[in-house]
Write an enzyme that holds these catalytic residues in place. Structure first.
Site, PDB file in Angstrom:
ATOM      1  N   GLY A 117       0.814  -1.205   0.000  1.00  0.00           N
ATOM      2  CA  GLY A 117       0.000   0.000   0.000  1.00  0.00           C
ATOM      3  C   GLY A 117       0.848   1.255   0.000  1.00  0.00           C
ATOM      4  N   THR A 151      -9.426   0.442   2.116  1.00  0.00           N
ATOM      5  CA  THR A 151      -9.515   1.896   1.981  1.00  0.00           C
ATOM      6  C   THR A 151     -10.472   2.368   0.883  1.00  0.00           C
ATOM      7  OG1 THR A 151      -7.582   1.896   0.521  1.00  0.00           O
ATOM      8  CG2 THR A 151      -7.191   2.247   2.888  1.00  0.00           C
ATOM      9  N   TYR A 167     -16.658   2.625   6.063  1.00  0.00           N
ATOM     10  CA  TYR A 167     -15.200   2.729   6.190  1.00  0.00           C
ATOM     11  C   TYR A 167     -14.817   3.366   7.525  1.00  0.00           C
ATOM     12  CZ  TYR A 167     -10.536   4.716   5.681  1.00  0.00           C
ATOM     13  OH  TYR A 167      -9.227   5.089   5.903  1.00  0.00           O
ATOM     14  N   TRP A 214      -6.521  12.059   4.219  1.00  0.00           N
ATOM     15  CA  TRP A 214      -6.286  12.395   2.814  1.00  0.00           C
ATOM     16  C   TRP A 214      -4.906  11.925   2.345  1.00  0.00           C
ATOM     17  CZ3 TRP A 214      -8.534  17.915   1.477  1.00  0.00           C
ATOM     18  CH2 TRP A 214      -9.843  18.014   1.975  1.00  0.00           C
TER      19      TRP A 214
END
Length: 299
Positions: free
Chosen positions: A10, A61, A129, A158
């Site tokens: 990731g 995500t 989420y 973010w």
């Protein structure tokens, strides 16, 4: 020191690999090497490797997809965190868990939240989420309730990097493909370069005295933070400067109602990061400087 990293493919996992301190022996795992949703596998792996610290960079995500894929989201973001915490507790291992600003709803009692969220502020997720990440926090704290000096939860926001899918790379692609774009301008937060977050995680891994919940994002210079529209404008300016964009295009500010999504987002999710900045004695990274550094990697 031995450190086990989950989610190595990731955005954060990749940056952790690139910035690993030379004094640390790290092992990087993806779901193919370590299925964190399997409790028996997690316990066996951690017992065999016997790390000093686990940094859990694995997460589900896909915010909008999670609304229809609830089982997978809760399996990775909640249940798996509980399994990691249980295994870490049994093996006397410190656990660093990465969470999200989406645990907050962006609203105060009287309406719009205007003050950056502190780590101890009340959470109220709006999405699957956000709730799955919060449930992960809860399971971790429950499992390690009698070992409160053995974990740190870092909420971030973010996230972007030169690897993987993220807002910055999507904007660059669309700005080269479209003749104009509409960007949501009534959701406020703070971007975070994954490389900066990786540095924070490595520092926390080596600071057993820092425990509990912390917030980390890049600094925006305002309690209001920036909007997705502001972020997109910054991306375009830097994209032109670094030759990643062929030309500027009109960017139109729109409201959330103009761009409906399956998952609700907090209208405001700026986090107060002073607790962590002071504990580590660091200056917050400016979002524009971090964006420029990341985009230099792309160019």
């Amino acid at each position: 020191m031995k450190v086990l990293i989950t989610g190595c493919k990731g955005q954060l996992g990749n940056e952790l690999r690139l910035s690993c301190p030379p004094s640390i022996e790290a092992i990087y795992t993806h779901s193919t090497e370590l299925d964190i949703t399997n409790e028996i596998t997690v316990l066996s792996f951690i017992t065999d490797f016997n790390p000093d610290v686990v940094i859990n960079a694995a997460a589900y995500t896909a915010v909008d997809k999670a609304e229809a894929d609830k089982d997978a989201a809760y399996a990775v973001n909640a249940a798996a965190v509980g399994y990691l915490a249980k295994a870490c507790k049994q093996n006397n291992v410190r656990l660093i868990q990465v969470s999200t600003d989406f645990v907050f709803n962006g609203n105060s009692v009287d309406g719009m939240q205007l003050t950056p969220y502190l780590p101890e502020d009340t959470v109220n997720p709006l999405s699957v989420y956000g709730d799955s990440k919060y449930q992960g926090e809860q399971l971790l704290q429950q499992e390690m309730s009698d070992k409160a000096d053995s974990f740190a939860i870092v909420r971030t926001s973010w996230l972007y990097s030169s690897q993987g899918n993220n807002f910055v790379k999507t904007m660059l692609r669309l700005m080269n493909e479209k003749d104009h774009l509409g960007i949501v301008a009534d959701q406020y937060g703070a971007p975070t370069w994954a490389a900066n977050l990786a540095s924070i995680c490595w520092q926390l891994a080596q600071r057993a005295d820092l425990n509990g919940i912390f917030h980390y994002s890049n600094a925006t210079g305002s309690d209001q933070g920036i909007s997705w529209y502001d972020f997109a404008c910054g991306i375009q300016v830097e994209g032109i400067k670094q030759g990643l964009l062929n030309a500027t295009i009109p960017l139109n500010a729109i409201i959330t109602a103009d761009y409906p999504t399956p998952a609700m987002r907090p209208a405001y999710s700026v986090m107060n990061c002073s607790k962590l900045n002071q504990a580590l004695n660091i200056e917050p990274n400016d979002w524009k400087e971090s964006l420029a550094a990341m985009m230099k990697q792309l160019s």
